[in-house]
Design a protein around this motif. Structure first.
Motif, PDB file in Angstrom:
ATOM      1  N   GLU B 233       1.200  -1.203  -0.069  1.00 20.15           N
ATOM      2  CA  GLU B 233       0.374   0.454   0.038  1.00 20.15           C
ATOM      3  C   GLU B 233       1.412   1.458  -0.246  1.00 20.15           C
ATOM      4  O   GLU B 233       1.974   1.368   1.364  1.00 20.15           O
ATOM      5  N   THR B 234       0.743   2.045  -1.109  1.00 20.13           N
ATOM      6  CA  THR B 234       1.403   3.292  -1.122  1.00 20.13           C
ATOM      7  C   THR B 234       0.849   4.348  -1.913  1.00 20.13           C
ATOM      8  O   THR B 234      -0.090   4.017  -2.506  1.00 20.13           O
ATOM      9  N   ILE B 235       1.079   5.955  -1.441  1.00 22.07           N
ATOM     10  CA  ILE B 235       0.160   6.594  -2.041  1.00 22.07           C
ATOM     11  C   ILE B 235       1.089   6.774  -4.216  1.00 22.07           C
ATOM     12  O   ILE B 235       0.072   6.951  -4.456  1.00 22.07           O
ATOM     13  N   ALA B 236       2.072   6.230  -3.746  1.00 19.67           N
ATOM     14  CA  ALA B 236       2.767   6.094  -5.103  1.00 19.67           C
ATOM     15  C   ALA B 236       2.108   4.519  -5.537  1.00 19.67           C
ATOM     16  O   ALA B 236       2.701   3.596  -6.199  1.00 19.67           O
ATOM     17  N   ASP B 237       0.700   4.584  -6.607  1.00 17.25           N
ATOM     18  CA  ASP B 237       0.538   3.739  -6.935  1.00 17.25           C
ATOM     19  C   ASP B 237       0.681   2.797  -8.638  1.00 17.25           C
ATOM     20  O   ASP B 237       0.191   2.124  -8.574  1.00 17.25           O
ATOM     21  N   GLY B 238       1.423   3.237  -8.853  1.00 17.52           N
ATOM     22  CA  GLY B 238       1.886   3.342 -10.065  1.00 17.52           C
ATOM     23  C   GLY B 238       3.087   2.228  -9.461  1.00 17.52           C
ATOM     24  O   GLY B 238       4.091   1.890 -10.871  1.00 17.52           O
ATOM     25  N   LEU B 239       3.845   2.347  -8.131  1.00 17.55           N
ATOM     26  CA  LEU B 239       4.752   1.083  -8.333  1.00 17.55           C
ATOM     27  C   LEU B 239       5.350   0.382  -7.201  1.00 17.55           C
ATOM     28  O   LEU B 239       5.788   0.158  -6.597  1.00 17.55           O
ATOM     29  N   LYS B 240       3.285   0.182  -7.410  1.00 17.88           N
ATOM     30  CA  LYS B 240       3.389  -1.326  -6.128  1.00 17.88           C
ATOM     31  C   LYS B 240       3.351  -3.046  -7.213  1.00 17.88           C
ATOM     32  O   LYS B 240       3.790  -3.999  -6.483  1.00 17.88           O
ATOM     33  N   GLU B 263       6.068   8.151   3.217  1.00 15.45           N
ATOM     34  CA  GLU B 263       4.624   8.483   1.844  1.00 15.45           C
ATOM     35  C   GLU B 263       5.224   9.794   2.696  1.00 15.45           C
ATOM     36  O   GLU B 263       4.136  10.862   1.862  1.00 15.45           O
ATOM     37  N   ALA B 264       5.260  10.565   3.526  1.00 10.42           N
ATOM     38  CA  ALA B 264       4.651  11.864   4.114  1.00 10.42           C
ATOM     39  C   ALA B 264       6.266  12.320   2.994  1.00 10.42           C
ATOM     40  O   ALA B 264       5.531  13.496   2.670  1.00 10.42           O
ATOM     41  N   GLU B 265       7.214  11.736   3.219  1.00 13.11           N
ATOM     42  CA  GLU B 265       8.537  12.556   2.068  1.00 13.11           C
ATOM     43  C   GLU B 265       7.839  12.347   0.445  1.00 13.11           C
ATOM     44  O   GLU B 265       8.505  13.544  -0.254  1.00 13.11           O
TER      45      GLU B 265
END
Lengths: 321, 321
Positions: B233-240, B263-265
C-alpha cells in the motif's frame, strides 16, 4: 486626440535589446500541444507556457529587462513597485538576481503567500491599507526614503519591451501562426506581443481574452477610449487592472478583438488545461482557451498561439474542489 | 544461475529503432529546472517531464513501439493488456493512432477515471474481479476470442526499448549528467534508461527511487533475487508491481542503488514540484526528488537527471488537501 501617440512607446529595437539583456535570467519556455484540445477547438493550439517561467510568470521578462537596464547608480538605490500579484514577485526575483534592493508595497490584506513569494526572492514587503490613497501615500514614502526606481507592472516602456520577448520565442518555436491570444488585464503581455508580431509576423491576428466580470478593456476598445472599472470581481485576479496610455496604444492599434468569457467558462478551461496539458496555471491564464472554445468560427482550422501567462495559484484552493 | 541472461533482452539497436518508429507519435518532452530546488538539493537537477508526454506518461513510448512494430496481420487482431494504470491508457492511445483494436482488462473496482481514460482513446475495457486468478482467466478469454497481441506493461522487449528513448532525449538535452534517477515499480523505465545510458554515457550513475511501503525492488537488489510483495500500500500507486526477469536483468547489472522514501516524503516532494515547477504530476513521479533530498551526500554538486514519469492524477483528491 484619438491618434495621439504617447511619448514613451517601446520599439522593436527595445525588444531585441531586452532579449539579449535578460537571456541569462529567464527560461526559454516550452510550447505544449494536445490533440484532444485541438479536436475540441477545431484548430491547432500551441500553448506558450510562461507559467513555467522563472518566478512562475511572464512578468519575469519585463521585470528583468527593467532591472538589468538600470545604471549602476540607479541600481544601487534599488527598485520599487506596488503589486499584490506576479509583478511584485518577479521584480523581487530580478532584483535578487542583480543583488539590489526591491520594495513591494502591498495591502496588508493580501494573501500571506503573495508576501512570502516576494520575500522568498529577497524583496521587502511594505504594507499599506487596502485603498488607493493609502497605497499611493505609502509608495511615495518608500520612494522618498530609498530613491528606488519605480517599475510599473505594465505601463512602462522597459516592461512592455521585456514582455515582447515571449512572442519572439513563440514565433521561432511555431511556424505559420494565424493568430495569437493572450489574457488582458493592464495589457502588458498583449502590448509586448503586438509590438513583436507587428514587426516580425504582421499577418498574425492578435486577440485578447478577458473576463466578462472585468471587461473594461473590451469596453475600452469598443468605446475608443480607456474605461477603468471600480473594483471588478473575477476569479482571474490578475486581470482586474485597467489599461494605461502605453498599453492602450497597442491595444487600439493592433488588437483584432477582445473576447470575453464567463467565470464558469474560465474554470472549465482551467480544468481542461490542468487535465490535458498537465500544467499548474492560474485562472487568468485559462481565459484565452475559454475564449477560443467559445468562438470557434474565428479560429477554425487555424494555427493559434495561446499564452499561458502564469502559474502562481493556491494549490489548496482550486476552483473545482 | 545468478548470471543467466534472459533470452529476450532488448539491445541498444532496439532503442534506436524504437526512436525512429515512434517519433511521429510521441512528444519530445521538455526538461525543466528550478534554482530553488537546486538550492534545496545542493545539486543541479534536470527534470525530464514525461508527465507532459502523450497520454500523460512515459508509457506512451513503449506502447507506441510495441503497436507500431506489429505486422499488419498481427495489428489487425489488435492488442491487449491488463493494467489499471498508465500502461492501459497509453496502449489504448497507441492503438488508436494506428487504428487497431485495444482491449484492457481491469478490476471492476478500478477508478472510473482510469476506465474513461482507456475508452477516451478508443480502447475497450473488460472488467474482472479484483483478484489475480480472475484477471488471468478473463485476460486469457480476451486473447482467445480476439487473437490480440499481449503487450506487458514492462516485462516486454519492445516496451523496454521504447522507454529507452527517453534517456536518448535527456542525454541530448542536458550535457554532462553525473547521475539519473527514476521511480521503480516493475522497472520498465529504469531498464530502458539503463539500456540507453550504459551505451551512450556509461559514466552516468543510475539510481532508482522506491516507496518504503513498496520496497520490493530495493530488497531484491540486496538479496540478489526477485522479491515480490503481496499487495503493498502506497500513495505512489504506479509503483506497486514487482520486477520480472527482463527488468531484473537491468536492475541488477546497472543500478547503483535503490533509495527508499516514506509516504510523507513523497507527498512533500510532490507538493514542491507542483509549486516550484508548476506541473501536474502523480505521486509516483515525486519519489526520485524525495530520494535526492533525503540523500544529499550522494548527489552534492552533481548534475542529476530526474525522470517525472507521469501526470495522471485525480485533481479532486490531492494529498495535501
Amino acid at each position: 486626440m484619438k491618434d495621439e501617440t504617447p511619448p514613451d512607446i517601446p520599439t522593436f529595437a527595445d525588444v531585441l535589446a531586452a532579449r539579449d539583456r535578460i537571456a541569462m535570467h529567464i527560461h526559454r519556455t516550452p510550447v505544449l500541444t494536445s490533440r484532444m484540445l485541438n479536436e475540441m477547438a477545431g484548430a491547432e493550439l500551441f500553448f506558450k507556457c510562461e507559467n513555467l517561467q522563472k518566478a512562475g510568470a511572464f512578468k519575469a521578462r519585463g521585470a528583468s529587462n527593467a532591472v538589468f537596464g538600470l545604471s549602476d547608480d540607479q541600481a544601487a538605490r534599488g527598485v520599487a513597485t506596488h503589486s499584490s500579484g506576479n509583478h511584485g514577485t518577479c521584480l523581487s526575483y530580478a532584483a535578487g538576481r542583480r543583488g539590489i534592493p526591491c520594495t513591494v508595497v502591498m495591502p496588508r490584506t493580501a494573501p500571506q503567500a503573495k508576501k512570502d513569494a516576494v520575500m522568498g526572492y529577497g524583496g521587502r514587503v511594505v504594507e499599506c491599507e487596502p485603498s488607493t490613497s493609502s497605497r499611493e501615500a505609502v509608495f511615495a514614502e518608500v520612494v522618498a526614503e530609498t530613491g528606488a526606481e519605480f517599475v510599473h507592472p505594465y505601463n512602462d516602456r522597459r516592461v512592455i519591451a521585456g514582455q515582447g520577448t515571449c512572442a519572439l520565442e513563440l514565433a521561432d518555436q511555431v511556424e505559420g501562426l494565424d493568430a495569437v491570444i493572450a489574457p488582458i488585464g493592464g495589457g502588458g503581455m498583449v502590448s509586448g506581443t503586438c509590438l513583436t508580431l507587428s514587426q516580425i509576423a504582421p499577418r498574425v491576428r492578435m486577440y485578447a481574452g478577458e473576463p466578462e466580470q472585468a471587461d473594461d478593456a473590451a469596453r475600452s476598445l469598443k468605446a475608443g477610449y480607456i474605461i477603468a472599472d471600480d473594483a471588478p470581481e473575477t476569479i482571474a485576479d490578475g486581470l482586474k487592472v485597467p489599461l494605461k496610455d502605453l498599453t492602450w496604444h497597442f491595444v487600439r492599434n493592433h488588437v483584432a478583438d477582445i473576447l470575453t468569457v464567463s467565470e464558469a467558462e474560465i474554470i472549465a478551461a482551467m480544468e481542461l488545461i490542468w487535465k490535458r496539458l498537465k500544467i499548474v496555471m492560474e485562472p487568468s491564464s485559462a481565459v484565452p482557451l475559454a475564449a477560443v472554445l467559445k468562438n470557434p468560427e474565428l479560429f477554425a482550422g487555424q494555427r493559434v498561439g495561446i499564452i499561458i501567462t502564469g502559474g502562481n495559484v493556491d494549490l489548496k484552493k482550486l476552483p473545482w474542489m
